[in-house]
Write a protein that holds these residues in place. Structure first.
Motif, mmCIF file in Angstrom:
data_model
loop_
_atom_site.group_PDB
_atom_site.id
_atom_site.type_symbol
_atom_site.label_atom_id
_atom_site.label_comp_id
_atom_site.label_asym_id
_atom_site.label_seq_id
_atom_site.Cartn_x
_atom_site.Cartn_y
_atom_site.Cartn_z
ATOM 1 N N PRO A 224 0.807 -1.228 0.000
ATOM 2 C CA PRO A 224 0.000 0.000 0.000
ATOM 3 C C PRO A 224 0.835 1.271 0.000
ATOM 4 O O PRO A 224 0.390 2.313 -0.482
ATOM 5 C CB PRO A 224 -0.831 -0.122 1.283
ATOM 6 N N GLN A 225 2.070 1.187 0.521
ATOM 7 C CA GLN A 225 2.923 2.371 0.547
ATOM 8 C C GLN A 225 3.202 2.874 -0.863
ATOM 9 O O GLN A 225 3.396 4.077 -1.074
ATOM 10 C CB GLN A 225 4.237 2.059 1.267
ATOM 11 N N SER A 226 3.212 1.979 -1.841
ATOM 12 C CA SER A 226 3.444 2.383 -3.231
ATOM 13 C C SER A 226 2.378 3.370 -3.690
ATOM 14 O O SER A 226 2.661 4.293 -4.461
ATOM 15 C CB SER A 226 3.447 1.153 -4.139
ATOM 16 N N LEU A 254 -5.419 7.192 -5.945
ATOM 17 C CA LEU A 254 -4.406 6.341 -5.313
ATOM 18 C C LEU A 254 -4.738 6.073 -3.851
ATOM 19 O O LEU A 254 -4.594 4.943 -3.366
ATOM 20 C CB LEU A 254 -3.035 7.004 -5.442
ATOM 21 N N ALA A 255 -5.181 7.102 -3.136
ATOM 22 C CA ALA A 255 -5.565 6.908 -1.731
ATOM 23 C C ALA A 255 -6.778 5.983 -1.620
ATOM 24 O O ALA A 255 -6.874 5.170 -0.690
ATOM 25 C CB ALA A 255 -5.851 8.251 -1.073
ATOM 26 N N THR A 256 -7.699 6.094 -2.568
ATOM 27 C CA THR A 256 -8.880 5.231 -2.580
ATOM 28 C C THR A 256 -8.492 3.775 -2.791
ATOM 29 O O THR A 256 -9.099 2.860 -2.217
ATOM 30 C CB THR A 256 -9.850 5.688 -3.679
ATOM 31 N N ASN A 260 -9.671 0.411 -0.670
ATOM 32 C CA ASN A 260 -10.534 -0.597 -1.289
ATOM 33 C C ASN A 260 -9.888 -1.962 -1.471
ATOM 34 O O ASN A 260 -10.531 -2.882 -1.970
ATOM 35 C CB ASN A 260 -11.011 -0.098 -2.663
ATOM 36 N N ASN A 261 -8.623 -2.111 -1.095
ATOM 37 C CA ASN A 261 -7.936 -3.381 -1.294
ATOM 38 C C ASN A 261 -7.634 -4.069 0.031
ATOM 39 O O ASN A 261 -7.539 -3.424 1.080
ATOM 40 C CB ASN A 261 -6.634 -3.170 -2.071
ATOM 41 N N HIS A 262 -7.467 -5.375 -0.045
ATOM 42 C CA HIS A 262 -7.066 -6.154 1.134
ATOM 43 C C HIS A 262 -5.559 -6.369 1.065
ATOM 44 O O HIS A 262 -5.040 -6.867 0.069
ATOM 45 C CB HIS A 262 -7.791 -7.507 1.139
ATOM 46 N N GLU A 271 -5.509 1.558 6.410
ATOM 47 C CA GLU A 271 -6.649 2.347 5.928
ATOM 48 C C GLU A 271 -6.847 3.625 6.742
ATOM 49 O O GLU A 271 -7.369 4.614 6.227
ATOM 50 C CB GLU A 271 -7.939 1.501 5.969
ATOM 51 N N TRP A 272 -6.428 3.598 8.008
ATOM 52 C CA TRP A 272 -6.643 4.781 8.858
ATOM 53 C C TRP A 272 -5.902 6.000 8.306
ATOM 54 O O TRP A 272 -6.511 7.051 8.092
ATOM 55 C CB TRP A 272 -6.208 4.456 10.299
#
Length: 429
Positions: A224-226, A254-256, A260-262, A271-272
């Motif tokens: 997610p950091q990408s 990108l933030a969304t 929306n992903n696991h 997600e926070w």
């Protein structure tokens, strides 16, 4: 009997014929009028039909012209984008072998060819030489000589670039050129590339930094950091370089994606901070007059979310534990062991794996200086190329009149259990 004169007979016959004609005309007059009217209507329909056919023909010509124009315009745009991409790639010399499918996701598993691993403390020798050259002049000549000796070490370029930029912001171009040498190697180490991207942001080389982060996202889509790095970099671009709606909407997208992903368990609760960033982006968009931007279900939207201060700490090395500490003007220190303050400060969960981030938020910050610190516990993944973990710090502060001010910095951490001051944020009275 007196015979009827021929003239009279002819006159009577003519009168009878005229009367018969009048009677016939009276009988057929309505039919003639209807016939004429129908003929006129048919003629008008024919004219209208001809006019519609002409209109359609002209419209088709215009459509064809527009399609040709649109196709030509699209072709020119694609050529311009291709040229821009070639320029960026040429600037960074992406090796052809660096494709997202050819190797792994980098980091400890990345593939490195002909690269010298970092040796702790080795940088001190050449940094002293470079520092002397920066003071006396002729730094480029000294750097070229040192490069011949150490040009196979990414850490050499990163340490040297940091020294050159820290010496003077006027050295930003030279420092960026030095740092980008890392990308000319046949290396797909994501941690190294993130270090380069963060450095380019610090040097205010925004376009090049975005190109690097987009490349990292292609190589490491499972992290997610990408996506957060790309979103934050675009937010920084909008706040520092003038608002750009395309970049702004890309940041939201990108933030969304993070929401929306696991993700893997070590990224739990990522997600926070992504949700905090989305709310910040909504406020920025509202200031630009943009509406209907919220990309998630309404249950994730918090009314009146506006924050006076947000401090965001992330890092470029996976499986790493760095703690965010914020010392408020009163001297009260907020960190994972003391998550709340009397003035409303709050800090997110303690990330001991992944890339963070840890986030401090405060709705109405009192005036004064907020000191941001980072405590580097340890990394379970060796930075064999860069020699250190880079911590990245973003601080967004609301300003008078509904504006926002964003501070960004990056520091290299290589000593365990040391608390390092990384930024000061001043809230004016």
């Amino acid at each position: 009997q007196t015979p009827i004169p021929p003239q009279a007979f002819a006159a009577e016959e003519s009168a009878a014929a005229a009367a018969a004609e009048r009677e016939e005309a009276e009988v057929f007059a309505p039919y003639c009028a209807a016939f004429v009217a129908e003929e006129a209507r048919c003629r008008m329909e024919e004219l209208h039909r001809a006019a519609e056919e002409e209109r359609c023909r002209v419209e088709e010509l215009h459509r064809a012209d527009f399609e040709d124009f649109a196709a030509e315009d699209q072709r020119q745009k694609e050529e311009a984008e291709a040229c821009e991409e070639e320029e960026v790639c040429a600037a960074f010399a992406w090796p052809e072998s660096c494709s997202s499918s050819s190797h792994g996701f980098g980091g400890a598993d990345g593939v490195v060819k002909d690269c010298e691993a970092y040796v702790a403390g080795k940088e001190q020798d050449y940094l002293r030489v470079l520092e002397d050259a920066l003071r006396s002049g002729g730094v480029e000549d000294v750097y070229v000589r040192l490069r011949k000796e150490r040009g196979s070490s990414p850490s050499f370029f990163l340490y040297s670039a940091s020294l050159v930029l820290n010496h003077s912001s006027e050295n930003a171009v030279l420092a960026s050129r030095i740092c980008s040498n890392c990308l000319e190697m046949d290396v797909q180490d994501v941690q190294m590339m993130r270090s380069v991207g963060y450095f380019l942001l610090k040097a205010d080389r925004m376009e090049f930094a975005l190109a690097v982060f987009d490349r990292v996202r292609a190589l490491a889509p499972a992290e997610p950091q990408s996506f957060l790095d790309g979103a934050l970099a675009r937010t920084l671009r909008c706040l520092r370089g003038g608002f750009q709606e395309v970049a702004f909407r890309e940041a939201i997208e990108l933030a969304t994606t993070v929401m929306n992903n696991h993700w893997a368990d070590r990224f739990a609760e990522i997600e926070w901070p992504a949700l905090v960033l989305l709310h910040m982006l909504m406020d920025i968009g509202a200031q630009q007059g943009l509406k209907d931007l919220w990309p998630l279900e309404d249950k994730f939207r918090t009314p009146d979310f506006a924050l006076g201060l947000v401090v965001w700490l992330g890092w470029d090395t996976d499986h790493t534990d760095i703690d965010l500490h914020v010392v408020e003007p009163s001297g009260h220190e907020i960190f994972y062991g003391n998550k709340h303050s009397a003035i409303g400060g709050h800090i997110s969960r303690d990330f001991t794996q992944g890339y963070g981030p840890e986030v401090y938020v405060l709705k109405a910050p009192p005036s004064g200086t907020y000191t941001v610190k980072a405590k580097y516990y340890a990394s379970h993944q060796q930075s064999t190329l860069t020699g250190a973990t880079s911590a990245v710090i973003w601080a967004l502060r609301s300003t008078a009149g509904g504006g926002a001010e964003l501070q960004f910095d990056t520091v290299r951490l290589n000593r365990n259990n040391e608390v390092m001051e990384v930024m000061k944020v001043v809230v004016p009275a």
